[in-house]
Structures are given as C-alpha cells and as structure tokens.
Design a protein around this motif. Structure first.
Motif, PDB file in Angstrom:
ATOM      1  N   LEU A  39      66.299 -44.156  13.164  1.00 14.36           N
ATOM      2  CA  LEU A  39      66.367 -44.621  11.773  1.00 14.36           C
ATOM      3  C   LEU A  39      66.372 -46.139  11.684  1.00 14.36           C
TER       4      LEU A  39
ATOM      5  N   THR B 245      61.990 -41.375   5.743  1.00 16.17           N
ATOM      6  CA  THR B 245      63.364 -41.005   6.065  1.00 16.17           C
ATOM      7  C   THR B 245      63.413 -39.586   6.620  1.00 16.17           C
TER       8      THR B 245
ATOM      9  N   THR C 252      70.842 -45.548   4.850  1.00 13.52           N
ATOM     10  CA  THR C 252      69.783 -45.881   5.807  1.00 13.52           C
ATOM     11  C   THR C 252      69.878 -47.311   6.338  1.00 13.52           C
TER      12      THR C 252
END
Length: 426
Positions: free
Chosen positions: A213, A202, A259
């Motif tokens: 991402l 991340t 995320t």
C-alpha cells in the motif's frame, strides 16, 4: 513478381496500433462532458423541484405574499437561465469533440483505402502522421506555440490534442513556480474519475498485500498537493501559521488516514522539526525539489486519467525501427566511425548517431532468423569484424600496406595478420 507485391502490401491494422490514443482521448472527453451535463441537471433538479412545490404550497395556503412567491419564482428562473447558458456551453464542447472524432476517423479510414506502400497516397498519409507525432512531441516538451503553428500550417488541429496538453503544461508551470491552486482546481474538476481510479488501486493493492500500500502514496495527487500546502505553512516557523497547518491537516490530511497513515505521521513530526534539518525524511519533505516531484506526479496522473501514453508517440514509433536495426556493437566500447575523426568511411547507422544513441540504449537487439555473417569472419584487435578474404583483398588493393599486415578500411589502423582472430558463432 507476386513476392514483390506481397512485400509492399499495406497492412492497416499494424499501422493503427500506434494511433489508439487518437480515438480514445475524444471518447474520454465526450464521456466527461456528458457526466458534466448529467451532474448539472441533477443538481438543479434537486433544487428547483422542491422549491417549486414549496412555492405552490405556500401560495395555496396563503403563508406567503404574492411578492414573496414572485421572488421565489424569479430565483428559480434565474437558476434555470444559468443552467441553460451552461448547457449551451457544454453543447458547443460536445459538437467540437464530435467534429474532432469524425475527422480522426476519416484520417484512419483513408489508410484502409490505400492498396500498397508504394502508393503516393501512403506517402501523403505518412507525412500527416509524422506531423502529428512532431506536434505531440513539441506539446510534451513545452513548446506549445510552435506546436500550434505547425498544426495550423499543416491543417491538422483536429488530429492533435492542443487544448489538453496546453492545459497540462500550464498547470505544470504553476507547480514548478510553487503554486498549487491550478492543480487542485483540476483535481476538483476530475474528482469522480480520480476517486474511481484511487478506489481501484486501493482494492488491487490490498489483494496483493498490506505492505504494498506504500506504493499508493505516489499516485494520490490531491493528497500530495494538500501535504505541500501543509509543508509551506509549517516552513514559515510562525506560530499562527502552525495553528493554520494543524487545522489544514485535520481538514484535508486526516481523511486519508487509512491509506496515508505513514505520511500523516511524518507530517505531524514536521511541527517540531526545523526546515534546515538534515534528518530524513524531513529533509526531503522540506526540500524545494518536491515541486518538481509534484509536477512530474501531475503529468503522470493526467496522462493515466486520459489514457495518454507516458512517452511521446514519436519516441515509440522510433523505438520500433531502432530495435530492428540495433546490434551489440552499437553500444559497445568501440564507437561508430561517425565519431572517429580518423575514419576513412562514414557510418550510416542511426543507432550509433549522437541523436538516437541514448533513445535506443534500452531497446532489445534485432532478431534475425537467418545469419548473413560470412564463414571466414575474423576480429581485429580494435573489435571490428570482417571477412578475412575481403579484408586481405582490400589491403592488397590499397598497396601502402606491408606484407603480413592488414589495414582496417573503416578506421585506417594497420595490424599484423597474426593479430587477427577467428570468429566462432554459436
């Protein structure tokens, strides 16, 4: 004579490049075993010490009867006995890992004691390594029993990772059968390592840019498994199951919103989409092919976590040799003589063989600092290159070729001399 001895001198460092996982995996397993011991001790310490203080204070203040105090002490003793049994099991595992590491170090040390490639000890060492590579290949291919029998027959159980790959294959088979329990249990056992790896990815991806991402979704194994459980609940089209799916999403999916927001939004849309839809991405999400995707993702995550190569070591070892032999002709439209039934010769080129041709396809071509091509090289209409003088001599020796014609000694085809073209090498 000196040049000959130099050419067969053994360089151990170049040989053990391929054997890095041989020592790395036991080291990772030993570190995990130690972390398990540490967590178990800390967990029991957090329970026992406060409970012991509470029992002592209660006994002194007479707030508990003797029987209650004894019951509290018995409970603590029971937990300590359970911890002892667990520690004994972990100690046995540690001894096994240490013994495995010792034998692997001895195996690699033996290579440094071999003076040259011509030594008979090198042949024996190479045979052991070949057996290791074959066992590794069979384990990755799912032939666990055959790999186990070969390892036992060659007495190399401590030099191969039977337990690790057997567990991996068992979980993969469960995923292919539509079961997530084993894979989720593995994620729970390795939660700390997975979380650490996920945090690193991340951070790295955020430094590159927010748009990248999306690639993080492919590496979050636990999220994908929970998403599949959600999909199976929605697939039933039962109202009760949909309510369970919503509760499941709130518990396991929403926590990854930072995320995995895009995937979570798609999951929410599945509540109003039928499983037989043709609209993407819902068609892909409802597809049974996702189980294969999950099994492949598990293998990738498993190998990354244990620092295992993504390809079999046998393929890596073969690739080095194949690259040294590969030429552009090996993958040209003109196949080797081994595939030509009319051929008068037999090709010994391993690159052109049916077994290794696909493996060598992506390998770079061999680099030669010195050219061995003859100066009078010509190319025939079939694409084969020969020395002109040698080809004419062979054609005369055959005798059955008319004047002004030449015969390809490999395929047996006959061409006019005027069809030969000069080869220029830049």
């Amino acid at each position: 004579m000196a040049a000959e001895l130099t050419s067969i001198k053994l360089n151990p460092e170049s040989h053990i490049i391929l054997d890095q996982p041989l020592l790395r995996l036991p080291n990772d397993l030993a570190r995990r075993n130690f972390k398990s011991v540490q967590r178990s001790v800390e967990r029991e310490k957090e329970y026992v010490i406060p409970a012991l203080k509470e029992a002592a204070n209660a006994s002194l203040s007479n707030t508990q009867t003797p029987d209650q105090t004894l019951a509290a002490l018995d409970a603590m003793l029971s937990r300590m006995q359970g911890l002892k049994r667990k520690m004994q099991s972990l100690q046995e595992e540690e001894k096994r890992i240490q013994n495995q590491s010792r034998k692997r170090i001895q195996h690699l040390e033996a290579l440094h004691k071999i003076p040259s490639l011509a030594d008979v000890k090198y042949d024996q060492w190479s045979r052991v390594r070949l057996d290791r590579l074959l066992v590794d290949h069979m384990l990755r291919s799912g032939y666990s029993e055959s790999a186990k029998q070969l390892a036992q027959e060659r007495d190399i159980e401590d030099l191969v990772d039977l337990g690790v790959f057997t567990q991996c294959q068992r979980i993969v088979e469960c995923l292919r059968q539509g079961e997530t329990k084993e894979a989720l249990q593995w994620c729970g056992e390795n939660k700390a390592a997975l979380k650490k790896s996920q945090v690193w990815k991340t951070t790295t991806l955020k430094e590159i840019g927010p748009g990248i991402l999306i690639g993080l979704v492919q590496h979050n194994l636990e999220f994908e498994l929970r998403l599949q459980q959600y999909i199976e609940l929605v697939r039933s089209r039962d109202q009760t199951k949909k309510i369970e799916a919503i509760a499941h999403a709130k518990r396991y999916l929403i926590t990854n919103q930072e995320t995995q927001n895009k995937e979570i939004m798609r999951a929410a849309g599945m509540l109003v989409i039928t499983p037989d839809t043709r609209a993407e991405p819902y068609k892909t999400l409802f597809s049974t092919d996702r189980w294969k995707y999950l099994s492949d993702l598990f293998i990738k995550t498993h190998h990354e976590l244990l620092s295992l190569p993504s390809q079999p070591l046998l393929h890596i070892a073969l690739s080095a040799g194949l690259s040294a032999l590969k030429t552009p002709l090996c993958h040209s439209a003109y196949a080797s003589s081994s595939s030509n039934s009319a051929s008068t010769a037999t090709s010994v080129c391993p690159i052109c063989s049916t077994e290794l041709n696909d493996l060598a396809r992506k390998m770079p071509y061999a680099h030669h600092s010195k050219s061995y091509v003859e100066g009078d090289s010509i190319v025939l209409p079939n694409g084969r290159v020969y020395s002109k003088s040698r080809l004419l001599d062979i054609s005369r020796q055959v005798g059955s070729v008319e004047d002004g014609k030449v015969k390809d000694p490999t395929t047996g085809e006959v061409f006019l001399e005027s069809d030969m073209k000069k080869v220029y090498i830049l």
